[in-house]
Enzyme design. Structure first.
Site, short mmCIF file in Angstrom:
data_model
loop_
_atom_site.label_atom_id
_atom_site.label_comp_id
_atom_site.label_asym_id
_atom_site.label_seq_id
_atom_site.Cartn_x
_atom_site.Cartn_y
_atom_site.Cartn_z
N GLY A 224 0.85 -1.28 -0.01
CA GLY A 224 -0.07 -0.04 0.07
C GLY A 224 0.93 1.27 0.07
O GLY A 224 2.03 1.13 0.11
N ILE B 93 -7.32 -9.50 7.47
CA ILE B 93 -7.19 -9.06 8.69
C ILE B 93 -8.68 -9.44 9.51
O ILE B 93 -8.75 -9.51 10.45
CB ILE B 93 -6.84 -7.56 9.11
CG1 ILE B 93 -7.57 -6.61 8.38
CG2 ILE B 93 -5.31 -7.62 8.68
CD1 ILE B 93 -7.47 -5.37 8.78
N TYR C 94 -16.89 5.48 7.46
CA TYR C 94 -15.50 5.02 7.73
C TYR C 94 -14.91 5.35 8.91
O TYR C 94 -14.33 4.66 9.82
CB TYR C 94 -14.72 5.90 6.64
CG TYR C 94 -13.24 6.03 6.65
CD1 TYR C 94 -12.47 4.93 6.82
CD2 TYR C 94 -12.44 7.22 6.49
CE1 TYR C 94 -11.01 5.19 6.76
CE2 TYR C 94 -11.23 7.38 6.90
CZ TYR C 94 -10.41 6.24 6.93
OH TYR C 94 -9.17 6.11 7.13
N1 LIG Z 1 -4.71 7.72 2.46
C1 LIG Z 1 -5.05 8.74 3.35
O1 LIG Z 1 -5.01 9.87 2.89
C2 LIG Z 1 -5.11 8.30 4.65
C3 LIG Z 1 -5.57 9.44 5.69
C4 LIG Z 1 -5.74 8.89 7.09
C5 LIG Z 1 -5.63 7.75 7.33
N2 LIG Z 1 -5.35 6.78 6.63
C6 LIG Z 1 -5.34 5.34 7.15
O2 LIG Z 1 -3.87 4.90 6.63
C7 LIG Z 1 -3.80 3.40 6.41
C8 LIG Z 1 -2.96 3.37 5.29
O3 LIG Z 1 -3.39 3.99 4.20
P1 LIG Z 1 -2.89 3.88 2.44
O4 LIG Z 1 -3.14 5.17 1.82
O5 LIG Z 1 -1.38 3.26 2.69
O6 LIG Z 1 -3.84 2.73 2.10
P2 LIG Z 1 -3.65 1.69 0.72
O7 LIG Z 1 -2.81 2.08 -0.27
O8 LIG Z 1 -5.10 1.47 0.35
O9 LIG Z 1 -3.09 0.56 1.27
C9 LIG Z 1 -4.03 -0.33 2.26
C10 LIG Z 1 -3.40 -1.84 2.17
O10 LIG Z 1 -4.03 -2.76 2.95
C11 LIG Z 1 -4.47 -3.74 2.18
N3 LIG Z 1 -5.91 -4.34 2.69
C12 LIG Z 1 -7.07 -3.66 2.78
N4 LIG Z 1 -8.03 -4.47 3.00
C13 LIG Z 1 -7.23 -5.72 3.88
C14 LIG Z 1 -7.81 -6.62 4.82
N5 LIG Z 1 -8.87 -6.78 4.78
N6 LIG Z 1 -6.76 -7.57 5.09
C15 LIG Z 1 -5.46 -7.42 4.60
N7 LIG Z 1 -5.06 -6.38 3.82
C16 LIG Z 1 -5.75 -5.32 3.62
C17 LIG Z 1 -4.62 -3.34 0.76
O11 LIG Z 1 -4.51 -4.43 -0.05
P3 LIG Z 1 -5.55 -4.52 -1.31
O12 LIG Z 1 -5.40 -3.17 -2.01
O13 LIG Z 1 -4.90 -5.76 -2.46
O14 LIG Z 1 -6.98 -4.80 -0.98
C18 LIG Z 1 -3.66 -2.52 0.93
O15 LIG Z 1 -2.05 -3.16 0.46
C19 LIG Z 1 -5.22 3.03 6.58
O16 LIG Z 1 -5.51 2.43 7.59
C20 LIG Z 1 -6.17 4.44 6.57
O17 LIG Z 1 -7.28 4.30 7.28
C21 LIG Z 1 -5.03 7.01 5.43
#
Ligand SMILES: NC(=O)c1ccc[n+]([C@@H]2O[C@H](COP(=O)([O-])OP(=O)(O)OC[C@H]3O[C@@H](n4cnc5c(N)ncnc54)[C@H](OP(=O)(O)O)[C@@H]3O)[C@@H](O)[C@H]2O)c1
Length: 295
Positions: free
Chosen positions: A10, A37, A125
């Site tokens: 991710g 998870i 969310y």
């Molecule tokens: N992006 C933002 O602006 C933002 C802001 C505040 C907080 N956050 C938090 O930061 C975290 C990371 O964000 P990110 O932008 O790095 O997200 P991302 O690029 O979408 O990465 C999330 C990763 O988790 C995997 N995943 C999703 N559901 C899963 C499950 N049920 N079991 C196992 N793996 C799973 C995804 O795999 P697949 O894609 O293959 O499903 C992907 O590898 C999240 O917890 C999010 O809530 C993000």
């Protein structure tokens, strides 16, 4: 230390894998293909096989509209997923570092939120992520819950499928003479590379608990776009969008700036102003080619 990073391909997870490796840790990166998870047997089997000292969870369902449409699925990943990890972390005597969000707040405060502020999420969310925080805090004896906001990194966010905000702005500027951006949502845009460094630093301490972890300062998306265009010398007409021009399908906080109060009070804060994180990202972007688009 032996570290398991969940969500390893991710946006944040990929930078965490590099940051822990650079720190000399033995890192096992886990993608969705390796672990689910929301499924306790999967979490048990995979993590018992690795026996990590630290489990870092970035995995979530965090596409806001999809969470609203499918709240059961969002609860399974964001709340029960966190609960499963907390059970296993407790049983393995591992530290659990769990990533959460600024969307646990409603935005009504109008000044930066500190860890003591009462959350009041506005959408599925935020509600499911807050539930996940509670499960972690109630179950895993040694935990870090890390709330962050407005992430961008060299790898695209998988949940949002494609380019980050910076790349979208640069692409639109290339394609059009004018770009219009919302001016009514204020955030702290945070580089995943910087957040990953901060999380490595935090993992070296035993000051467990709840942390806000974002770049210093804040801006609206419009102001963020203006800085992107200025720093890249991009010639484009940038205008603030009217209040109803891009109506949100799901309610979102208008102001979700986080203050890194707990990090600062423990002398652990390494974040710089958001403009510096952006400058670094753009500097690296020039050296390498532009980031890949998800296929
Ligand atoms: N992006 C933002 O602006 C933002 C802001 C505040 C907080 N956050 C938090 O930061 C975290 C990371 O964000 P990110 O932008 O790095 O997200 P991302 O690029 O979408 O990465 C999330 C990763 O988790 C995997 N995943 C999703 N559901 C899963 C499950 N049920 N079991 C196992 N793996 C799973 C995804 O795999 P697949 O894609 O293959 O499903 C992907 O590898 C999240 O917890 C999010 O809530 C993000």
């Amino acid at each position: 230390m032996k570290i398991a990073v969940i969500g390893a391909n991710g946006q944040l997870g990929s930078d965490l894998v590099s940051a822990f490796q650079d720190n000399g840790d033995a890192v096992q990166g886990l993608t969705h293909a390796d672990i689910e998870i929301a499924d306790l047997p999967s979490v048990k089997r995979v993590l018992e096989g690795i026996q990590p000292q630290v489990i870092v969870n970035t995995a979530a369902m965090h596409h806001v509209e999809n969470c609203e449409r499918e709240p059961e699925k969002a609860f399974a990943a964001n709340a029960l997923g966190a609960r499963n990890l907390a059970f296993v972390a407790r049983d393995l005597d591992a530290v659990l570092m769990h990533v959460s969000t600024d969307y646990v707040f409603d935005g009504g405060k109008g000044s930066p939120y500190v860890e003591e502020d009462a959350p009041r999420p506005l959408n599925a969310y935020g509600i499911t992520k807050l539930a996940g925080e509670h499960f972690v805090r109630a179950t895993a004896p040694r935990h870090f819950v890390v709330r962050t906001s407005g992430l961008y990194g060299k790898n695209p966010c998988r949940a949002k499928g494609g380019l980050n905000f910076i790349e979208v702005m640069l692409k639109l500027a290339k394609e059009r003479g004018e770009v219009r951006v919302v001016d009514s949502e204020v955030v702290s845009p945070t580089s995943t590379a910087e957040l990953a460094q901060q999380m490595v630093r935090l993992s070296q301490s035993d000051c467990y608990g709840l942390y806000h972890a974002t770049a210093e300062g804040s801006c609206s998306w419009y102001e963020f776009a203006r800085e992107i265009f200025e720093l890249t010398d991009t010639r484009v007409r940038l205008n603030a969008a009217g209040p109803n021009e891009f109506p949100a399908k799901v309610p979102r906080p208008k102001y979700s700036v986080l203050e890194n109060k707990a990090l600062k009070s423990r002398g652990l804060n390494i974040f710089k102003p958001w403009q510096e994180g952006l400058q670094k990202y753009l500097g690296k972007r020039i050296k390498t080619s532009s980031p890949s688009v998800l296929t």
